[in-house]
Write an enzyme that holds these catalytic residues in place. Structure first.
Site, PDB file in Angstrom:
ATOM      1  CB  CYS A   1      -0.986  -0.035   1.170  1.00 54.94           C
ATOM      2  SG  CYS A   1      -0.245  -0.057   2.822  1.00 54.94           S
ATOM      3  CD1 TRP A   2       1.396   6.726   2.308  1.00 54.10           C
ATOM      4  CD2 TRP A   2       2.129   6.650   0.214  1.00 54.10           C
ATOM      5  NE1 TRP A   2       2.239   7.802   2.116  1.00 54.10           N
ATOM      6  CE2 TRP A   2       2.704   7.770   0.824  1.00 54.10           C
ATOM      7  CE3 TRP A   2       2.454   6.382  -1.118  1.00 54.10           C
ATOM      8  CZ2 TRP A   2       3.575   8.632   0.167  1.00 54.10           C
ATOM      9  CZ3 TRP A   2       3.327   7.244  -1.766  1.00 54.10           C
ATOM     10  CH2 TRP A   2       3.874   8.356  -1.127  1.00 54.10           C
TER      11      TRP A   2
END
Length: 196
Positions: A103-104
């Site tokens: 993800c981020w």
């Protein structure tokens, strides 16, 4: 039945290892929103977003206006009804030896997806540091080390008497997409024949 998996540690791997293993043994899955993915993503990664752009916005507002716990509750409220549909998005990847999930920041979104997949029979591994680490420690670091050596900057200096057409040449180069620094123009032609 899945609430709380965001707190359960999942098996992790470094981004370098995931990149080395993904073409041969698995697939990289980006769990960020479609907007985040479209802005930039790891080459060959597929996007199976945990939430829509709008849902991420709502959860972000809840986090900032209320609390982290309230945002997590809101996330589960939005995600719980569609978990089965979300899992169906992975069916085409069932034959992959490994699903590398990022993800981020390599935080909650990838941990939820990794644990959810593992609970449903997939061999999923969370990628630590997420896309942020990939960009900072792999892409930019690599560019800083290799780009100058392979693409050394080249400067061409135009000089000459006032009125001989240097500015015309610079403007034409700019029209053609060349990077130009017009120092005389930036100085407002001060010190030149046309300046004050």
């Amino acid at each position: 039945t899945y609430r709380g998996i965001e707190k359960t540690p999942s098996p992790c791997i470094e981004f370098e290892q995931a990149l080395a293993g993904s073409p041969q043994s698995g697939i990289l899955v980006d769990t960020r929103t479609p907007k985040e993915y479209n802005e930039a993503h790891v080459y060959n990664a597929v996007n199976v977003p945990l939430m829509s752009n709008y849902e991420r916005h709502i959860i972000g507002l809840t986090y900032h206006k209320e609390s982290k716990d309230a945002a997590i509750r809101k996330g589960w409220e939005l995600f719980s009804p569609i978990i089965q549909q979300f899992l169906e998005g992975f069916e085409m990847y069932r034959e992959q030896k490994v699903i590398y999930v990022y993800c981020w920041r390599g935080g909650m979104r990838s941990r939820i997806v990794t644990n959810l997949l593992r609970m449903n029979g997939y061999n999923a591994i969370q990628v630590t540091g997420g896309f942020k680490r990939y960009m900072n420690d792999i892409v930019w670091k690599s560019l800083n080390e290799t780009f100058p050596a392979n693409y050394p900057p080249k400067f061409i200096v135009l000089f000459g008497n006032s009125g001989n057409g240097k500015t015309i040449i610079l403007k034409e180069l700019q029209k053609r997409g060349m990077p130009v620094i017009d120092l005389e123009g930036l100085a407002g032609h001060k010190g030149s024949l046309y300046g004050g």
